[in-house]
Write an enzyme that holds these catalytic residues in place. Structure first.
Site, PDB file in Angstrom:
ATOM      1  N   TYR A  61       0.861  -1.201   0.000  1.00  0.00           N
ATOM      2  CA  TYR A  61       0.000   0.000   0.000  1.00  0.00           C
ATOM      3  C   TYR A  61       0.876   1.223   0.000  1.00  0.00           C
ATOM      4  CZ  TYR A  61      -4.998  -0.177  -0.065  1.00  0.00           C
ATOM      5  OH  TYR A  61      -6.282  -0.247  -0.498  1.00  0.00           O
ATOM      6  N   GLU A  63      -0.510   4.774  -0.580  1.00  0.00           N
ATOM      7  CA  GLU A  63      -1.335   5.969  -0.840  1.00  0.00           C
ATOM      8  C   GLU A  63      -0.491   7.213  -0.652  1.00  0.00           C
ATOM      9  OE1 GLU A  63      -4.756   5.866   1.674  1.00  0.00           O
ATOM     10  OE2 GLU A  63      -5.918   4.683   0.259  1.00  0.00           O
ATOM     11  N   ASP A 207      -5.893  13.456 -25.327  1.00  0.00           N
ATOM     12  CA  ASP A 207      -6.039  12.050 -24.950  1.00  0.00           C
ATOM     13  C   ASP A 207      -5.202  11.253 -25.944  1.00  0.00           C
ATOM     14  OD1 ASP A 207      -6.697   9.491 -24.358  1.00  0.00           O
ATOM     15  OD2 ASP A 207      -8.867   9.811 -24.297  1.00  0.00           O
ATOM     16  N   THR A 233      -2.868   5.771 -22.015  1.00  0.00           N
ATOM     17  CA  THR A 233      -2.727   4.412 -21.493  1.00  0.00           C
ATOM     18  C   THR A 233      -1.284   3.987 -21.730  1.00  0.00           C
ATOM     19  OG1 THR A 233      -3.291   3.530 -23.650  1.00  0.00           O
ATOM     20  CG2 THR A 233      -5.088   3.683 -22.087  1.00  0.00           C
ATOM     21  N   LYS A 236      -1.009   0.369 -24.991  1.00  0.00           N
ATOM     22  CA  LYS A 236      -1.336   0.291 -26.420  1.00  0.00           C
ATOM     23  C   LYS A 236      -0.019   0.288 -27.213  1.00  0.00           C
ATOM     24  CE  LYS A 236      -5.998   1.846 -25.485  1.00  0.00           C
ATOM     25  NZ  LYS A 236      -7.060   2.857 -25.656  1.00  0.00           N
ATOM     26  N   ARG A 242      -0.811  -2.834 -18.492  1.00  0.00           N
ATOM     27  CA  ARG A 242      -2.100  -2.137 -18.485  1.00  0.00           C
ATOM     28  C   ARG A 242      -2.022  -1.021 -17.454  1.00  0.00           C
ATOM     29  NH1 ARG A 242      -5.034  -4.733 -21.781  1.00  0.00           N
ATOM     30  NH2 ARG A 242      -6.538  -3.068 -21.842  1.00  0.00           N
TER      31      ARG A 242
HETATM   32  C1  LIG Z   1      -8.158   3.117 -24.835  1.00  0.00           C
HETATM   33  C2  LIG Z   1      -8.571   4.533 -24.649  1.00  0.00           C
HETATM   34  C3  LIG Z   1      -8.935   5.037 -23.402  1.00  0.00           C
HETATM   35  C4  LIG Z   1      -9.201   4.157 -22.205  1.00  0.00           C
HETATM   36  O1  LIG Z   1      -8.219   3.372 -21.736  1.00  0.00           O
HETATM   37  P1  LIG Z   1      -8.578   2.195 -20.694  1.00  0.00           P
HETATM   38  O2  LIG Z   1      -7.233   1.823 -20.163  1.00  0.00           O
HETATM   39  O3  LIG Z   1      -9.274   1.152 -21.462  1.00  0.00           O
HETATM   40  O4  LIG Z   1      -9.436   2.784 -19.632  1.00  0.00           O
HETATM   41  C5  LIG Z   1      -9.196   6.385 -23.293  1.00  0.00           C
HETATM   42  N1  LIG Z   1      -9.122   7.198 -24.343  1.00  0.00           N
HETATM   43  C6  LIG Z   1      -8.803   6.739 -25.574  1.00  0.00           C
HETATM   44  C7  LIG Z   1      -8.739   7.694 -26.713  1.00  0.00           C
HETATM   45  C8  LIG Z   1      -8.536   5.402 -25.763  1.00  0.00           C
HETATM   46  O5  LIG Z   1      -8.257   4.960 -26.989  1.00  0.00           O
END
Ligand SMILES: *Cc1c(COP(=O)(O)O)cnc(C)c1O
Length: 422
Positions: A61, A63, A207, A233, A236, A242
Site C-alpha cells: 500500500y 497511498e 487524450d 494508457t 497500447k 495495463r
Molecule cells: C483506450 C482509450 C482510453 C481508455 O483506456 P482504458 O485503459 O481502457 O481505460 C481512453 N481514451 C482513448 C482515446 C482510448 O483509446
C-alpha cells in the site's frame, strides 16, 4: 501444452495450486501466438514488463506520493515511482508526470476532476466518428456529469473539421477541449487545437491513449509542448503494462496530483508503476524508435494492400498505427466481418465509420492496427499477405474457407513467434 520457461518457476506453483487458471494462461498464450493479433489498442509487452507487473510490489500500500505516503515501509517502492516519473519526464520532455492512474479512463477522469466541475461544457470528437466513451458518451460519467459538445470529421476528406472545432468553441466556450481519439487514423494538429483553446480560454487536454507510443518512439509529433495536460494508457502502442499516465505543465502539477489521489483513486498499483518504469526505459532506445517507425510503415503498407482488395481505408490511408476500413464497397457489415475474421483466427474489431448508416452494434467498418504484428517482427513485405488473409476472411461466406484461412494464419505467424521460447 507444457509449462513454458517464459512463465518461470512461479508458473509451476500456479499449475499445482490452480490448474484451471494455469491452463487458461497457457491457452491465452497459445491464442496470442497462433492467431493474427490486429486489435489496434493491443500490443505484446516484454517479459521484463511482465516480470515487474507480476511481482511482490503488488503487496504494498502506498497511498500518496514518494516521500509523502500515508503508510510506512514505502522507501523501496518510492524508488520505483521516482524512476517512473523521472523517465516519463525525460522521455516526453514534460514538466510533470503522474504515473498512478489505473487506466486510460482513470487518467481522463482525473483530468476532468482537476479542471472541470459537474455541468461544465467539454468539447471533444464525436463518439460515432472515433471519440472515446470518456469524451461525452451518455453511458459514461463524462456524458452524465458534464455537457458534451461534439465536433466531427469532414464528410469528403474524413479529416477533423478544424473550422467546426473553432466555431463550436467560440459558440459554447467549453471549459475543456479534448483532442485525440480511439479510431482516428490521421495525425492531430495540436498547434491548431492550442490556438483554439487560447482563443476561448479553455484547458487543452490531449487524450494520447492510442498514439503515445509513436510519440515515445519519435515517429510522430508530440502533443506535450501544446497541451495543458496529456492523458494516456501505457498498454497500447507504448507496449507497457495495463495502466494510465498523465503529463502536464508545472502550473497544473498540484491539481493533477490531487485529482488522481485522493479525489479519484486510493492506493496506486505499485507493481504497475514499476512496470511502467520498465517500459519507459525500453522506449528510450534506438530499437524502440525503429519499432515505432516500423509500426507506421506497416500500417501504411497494410492500408494500401487492403485498398487493393476493395476494403476502403477511411480518409484514404493512415499516418499512425491504425486503419479504419469501410466495408460498404464489398457489402459486408462490421459485425459479420469481425465474426468471419474470428473464425479464421484473425482478431480485430468492428467499428463505426464516419457518417455510418448502421448502428454501432452492427457498423459498416472494422479497425485494424499494427502494434502487435510489428512487435512480432513483421515488415512491409508481410503486409501484402496479411491484407490477403483479412480480405479473404471478411469475404468468406463458407465456414470451411474460414478454417483454410485460419491454417494460413497459423503458418504466417509461426514465422514471427510472439514470446519466443528461450
Ligand atoms: C483506450 C482509450 C482510453 C481508455 O483506456 P482504458 O485503459 O481502457 O481505460 C481512453 N481514451 C482513448 C482515446 C482510448 O483509446
Amino acid at each position: 501444452m507444457s509449462a513454458n520457461t517464459f512463465w518461470g518457476p512461479d508458473f509451476e506453483e500456479l499449475q499445482s495450486q490452480d490448474p484451471q487458471i494455469a491452463q487458461i494462461l497457457l491457452d491465452e498464450l497459445n491464442r496470442q501466438r497462433t492467431g493474427l493479433q490486429l486489435i489496434a489498442s493491443e500490443n505484446l509487452t516484454s517479459p521484463a514488463v511482465l516480470a515487474a507487473f507480476g511481482s511482490v510490489l503488488s503487496n504494498k500500500y502506498a497511498e500518496g506520493y514518494p516521500g509523502k505516503r500515508y503508510y510506512g515501509g514505502c522507501e523501496v517502492v518510492d524508488q520505483a515511482e521516482n524512476l517512473a516519473i523521472d523517465r516519463a519526464k525525460k522521455l516526453f520532455g514534460a514538466d510533470h508526470a503522474n504515473v498512478q492512474p489505473h487506466s486510460g479512463a482513470s487518467a481522463n477522469l482525473a483530468a476532468y476532476a482537476a479542471f472541470t466541475k459537474p455541468g461544465d461544457k467539454v468539447l471533444a470528437l464525436s463518439l460515432a466518428q472515433g471519440g472515446h466513451l470518456t469524451h461525452g458518451s451518455p453511458v459514461n460519467f463524462s456524458g452524465q456529469w458534464f455537457e458534451p459538445i461534439h465536433y466531427t470529421v469532414k464528410k469528403d476528406t474524413e479529416y477533423i473539421d478544424y473550422d467546426e472545432v473553432r466555431s463550436l468553441a467560440i459558440e459554447h466556450r467549453p471549459k475543456m477541449i479534448i483532442a485525440g481519439a480511439t479510431a482516428y487514423p490521421r495525425l492531430v494538429d495540436f498547434a491548431v487545437f492550442r490556438q483554439i483553446a487560447d482563443e476561448v480560454g479553455a484547458i487543452l487536454m490531449v487524450d494520447a491513449a492510442h498514439f503515445i507510443g509513436l510519440v515515445a518512439g519519435k515517429a510522430i509529433p508530440s502533443p506535450v509542448p501544446h497541451a495543458d495536460v496529456v492523458c494516456f494508457t501505457t498498454h497500447k502502442v507504448l507496449r507497457g503494462p495495463r495502466g494510465g499516465m498523465i503529463l502536464c505543465k508545472e502550473e497544473h502539477a498540484k491539481a493533477i496530483d490531487k485529482a488522481v489521489f485522493p479525489k479519484m483513486q486510493g492506493g496506486p498499483l505499485m507493481n504497475a508503476v514499476a512496470a511502467k518504469a520498465v517500459v519507459l526505459k525500453e522506449c528510450d532506445t534506438a530499437p524502440y524508435q525503429d519499432y515505432a517507425k516500423q509500426v507506421i510503415k506497416n500500417a501504411q503498407a497494410l492500408a494500401a494492400a487492403l485498398n487493393d482488395q476493395g476494403l476502403r481505408p477511411v480518409s484514404g490511408g493512415t499516418d499512425t498505427h491504425l486503419i479504419l476500413l469501410d466495408l460498404q464497397g464489398i457489402g459486408v457489415d462490421g459485425k459479420e466481418a469481425e465474426k468471419r475474421c474470428d473464425a479464421a483466427q484473425i482478431t480485430l474489431n468492428k467499428n463505426s465509420i464516419p457518417y455510418d448508416p448502421q448502428p454501432p452494434m452492427i457498423s459498416s467498418g472494422i479497425r485494424v492496427g499494427t502494434p502487435s504484428i510489428t512487435t512480432q517482427g513483421m515488415k512491409e513485405d508481410a503486409m501484402v499477405e496479411v491484407a490477403a488473409l483479412i480480405a479473404g476472411a471478411v469475404k468468406a461466406t463458407d465456414p470451411s474457407t474460414s478454417i483454410e484461412i485460419g491454417k494460413k494464419v497459423n503458418q504466417l505467424v509461426a514465422k514471427y513467434p510472439a514470446y519466443k521460447r528461450a
